[in-house]
Design a protein around this motif. Structure first.
Motif, short mmCIF file in Angstrom:
data_model
loop_
_atom_site.label_atom_id
_atom_site.label_comp_id
_atom_site.label_asym_id
_atom_site.label_seq_id
_atom_site.Cartn_x
_atom_site.Cartn_y
_atom_site.Cartn_z
N THR A 49 -34.97 44.54 -23.33
CA THR A 49 -34.72 45.55 -24.36
C THR A 49 -35.55 45.25 -25.60
OG1 THR A 49 -33.05 46.55 -25.80
CG2 THR A 49 -32.70 44.26 -25.18
N ILE A 171 -25.56 57.54 -21.44
CA ILE A 171 -25.78 56.58 -20.36
C ILE A 171 -24.42 55.98 -20.02
CG2 ILE A 171 -26.83 54.37 -19.75
CD1 ILE A 171 -29.13 55.13 -21.70
N ASN A 427 -30.60 46.99 -20.87
CA ASN A 427 -31.96 47.51 -20.74
C ASN A 427 -31.98 49.04 -20.79
OD1 ASN A 427 -33.27 45.06 -20.54
ND2 ASN A 427 -33.14 44.98 -18.31
N ALA A 428 -30.99 49.67 -20.14
CA ALA A 428 -30.93 51.13 -20.14
C ALA A 428 -30.70 51.68 -21.54
CB ALA A 428 -29.83 51.60 -19.19
N ASN A 431 -33.65 50.70 -24.07
CA ASN A 431 -34.89 51.45 -23.82
C ASN A 431 -34.64 52.96 -23.71
OD1 ASN A 431 -37.20 49.38 -23.17
ND2 ASN A 431 -35.38 48.57 -22.13
N ASN A 432 -33.38 53.37 -23.91
CA ASN A 432 -32.99 54.77 -23.76
C ASN A 432 -33.48 55.33 -22.42
OD1 ASN A 432 -31.71 57.15 -24.57
ND2 ASN A 432 -33.59 58.01 -25.43
N ASP A 433 -33.20 54.56 -21.36
CA ASP A 433 -33.71 54.90 -20.03
C ASP A 433 -32.62 54.67 -18.99
OD1 ASP A 433 -35.08 55.27 -17.68
OD2 ASP A 433 -36.36 53.50 -17.89
N PRO A 434 -31.87 55.72 -18.62
CA PRO A 434 -30.81 55.56 -17.61
C PRO A 434 -31.33 55.14 -16.26
CG PRO A 434 -31.18 57.89 -18.12
CD PRO A 434 -31.95 57.10 -19.13
N GLY A 435 -32.65 55.30 -16.02
CA GLY A 435 -33.24 54.88 -14.77
C GLY A 435 -33.22 53.38 -14.57
N ARG A 436 -32.90 52.61 -15.62
CA ARG A 436 -32.78 51.16 -15.46
C ARG A 436 -31.54 50.78 -14.65
NH1 ARG A 436 -36.04 47.89 -18.60
NH2 ARG A 436 -37.78 49.09 -19.44
N SER A 440 -26.21 56.68 -11.19
CA SER A 440 -25.82 57.57 -12.27
C SER A 440 -24.32 57.81 -12.21
CB SER A 440 -26.54 58.92 -12.12
OG SER A 440 -26.10 59.57 -10.93
#
Length: 467
Positions: A49, A171, A427-428, A431-436, A440
């Motif tokens: 992060t 998230i 990390n999600a 990084n504002n990334d739910p793909g981490r 879902s």
């Protein structure tokens, strides 16, 4: 052979010839033959992060403490800035460990959320029946959520949380921690690589262990399904999620069977006392004796606050807890209703079938999994798995003991999955990334629906369509 038989045989041959290349595509040509040809996913616990993620922990019990411990290990990545718990001892312990300011120490979740948004994310590790309201409130306030499983006690509430999360763009990581354990990550990547051909069938066993069953689902917080959730969700939503993840396709139908067969008043031995500490004549010979489980074997003692570290004082402190709490009651004299054995068969949209078994009466733990493919199979026990190739009979083994990165997960729950989940959640969010995350809220809700449908099938004695 008459003309009709001849035409049938020829027709089948033509169809088979036409389908053969399609069936074999991706399963023989270019299929990896060695484990070292596959990225099996092991990696450090350290986060990447770009900033520190702040969290408010609602529920400072064992599960909340596990996730909060990531902040203690990696303070640059995660910081606990607020804690709420109705138990003042647990509240003070966690708050002190993380240096939480006095104004952000709350006696319950509603008080914490009434204080306004004080962090990036909320960890919800409250009792099962206290997930829905704080989660919906936190989502409405703009928090990201690390949500202990099960999501909520009812299907409607699970779907409400899913819908709210999607509306808010939040998230939400449901704590299906097995997805993040290095063992299951490697298992999933072997299947996805095509190494065993096309996956056809799954067998999965969850051995709860006799003492764990008595502790959590006969005496403990989850002993009554009406007050919490059925055991297929309270314990085995991990397993339904793992099966769904490995299969990689929605579940189409499910049929389930199970019962409470042993921990009932009808099976209470003659002369047994209401508590193990009341001089029960069977105590020394009973494998479910609270005295034996908690003092002699020293298991599951995390539920008792402020225990001395060792010796006679510790034992006496546990005995005092057993005299006043459900943990000391006879397992045949509780108001429990959770099944002590449970089986479910599933059919998935891609044609894969799965057989799941949850068993209380086992001596050891560690999930067992068999994955049957068109060109090979995998067998594992959460410590290692073996891949067998049909053509050559060659076997290859993956072992957690052989993976350098896994060493730092040692001693952490669910095969390292607990802290790996905390890492990926940080990390999600950071990084504002739910793909981490590997799942879902939509997929997590789907595996919960499988559990609700399984329970519906068990109670109504019928096969249930999963929609």
């Amino acid at each position: 052979m008459d003309r009709l038989q001849f035409l049938k045989i020829m027709g089948m041959s033509v169809v088979g010839a036409a389908l053969a290349p399609e069936i074999l595509a991706g399963t023989v040509t270019g299929m990896p033959r060695k484990l070292n040809e596959i990225d099996l996913g092991s990696k450090s616990l350290e986060s990447d992060t770009p900033r520190q993620v702040t969290v408010l922990v609602l529920g400072a019990g064992q599960r909340g403490a596990v996730y909060a411990s990531y902040a203690a290990r990696y303070p640059d990545a995660m910081k606990v800035v607020g804690v709420a718990d109705i138990n003042p001892v647990r509240l003070a312990k966690m708050a002190d460990e993380h240096g939480v300011e006095e104004k952000y120490r709350f006696s319950d979740w509603s008080e914490a959320l009434a204080a306004g948004k004080i962090a990036d994310a909320v960890v919800i590790s409250l009792p099962d029946d206290v997930h829905y309201k704080p989660c919906m409130k936190a989502l409405d306030m703009g928090y990201h959520i690390l949500l202990e499983k099960p999501v909520a006690p009812t299907r409607r509430e699970c779907e409400d949380i899913r819908d709210m999360a999607n509306r808010k763009g939040a998230i939400v990581a449901v704590c299906h921690v097995l997805r993040y354990a290095p063992y299951f990550v490697a298992l999933k990547r072997v299947v996805d690589s095509g190494m065993i051909g096309r996956l056809v069938s799954v067998q999965h066993l969850e051995p709860i262990r006799y003492a764990h069953m008595a502790h959590s689902y006969v005496r403990g917080n989850w002993h009554n399904s009406q007050k919490t959730t059925p055991i297929i969700l309270a314990k085995s939503c991990h397993d339904l999620d793992i099966i769904r993840w490995i299969v990689g396709s929605p579940c189409r139908s499910i049929s389930a069977y199970g019962d409470l067969s042993f921990f009932t008043r009808e099976n209470r031995p003659e002369g047994a006392t209401r508590r193990c500490t009341d001089g029960c004549p069977h105590e020394s010979r009973c494998p479910y004796s609270a005295i034996d489980i908690y003092t002699r074997k020293n298991q599951h003692t995390y539920v008792f606050d402020n225990l001395p570290p060792r010796g006679a004082e510790r034992e006496q402190a546990i005995i005092e807890y057993l005299k006043t709490t459900d943990y000391g009651r006879c397992v045949f004299d509780m108001d429990n209703d959770q099944c002590d054995h449970y089986v479910a068969n599933m059919e998935f949209a891609n044609g894969v079938t799965a057989a799941f078994s949850m068993e209380a009466f086992t001596a050891t733990g560690g999930r067992r999994t068999r994955l049957m493919g068109t060109h090979g199979m995998v067998e594992g026990d959460m410590k290692k798995f073996t891949v067998t190739e049909f053509l050559t009979g060659e076997t290859q083994e993956w072992s957690a003991a052989d993976v350098v990165e896994v060493a730092e997960y040692a001693g952490h729950g669910h095969g390292g999955g607990d802290l790996c989940l905390a890492r990926d959640f940080v990390n999600a969010v950071g990084n504002n990334d739910p793909g981490r995350l590997t799942s879902s809220i939509d997929v997590s809700t789907e595996s919960h629906v499988m559990g609700f449908c399984a329970e519906d099938s068990r109670l109504k004695h019928k096969k249930v369509k999963v929609s």
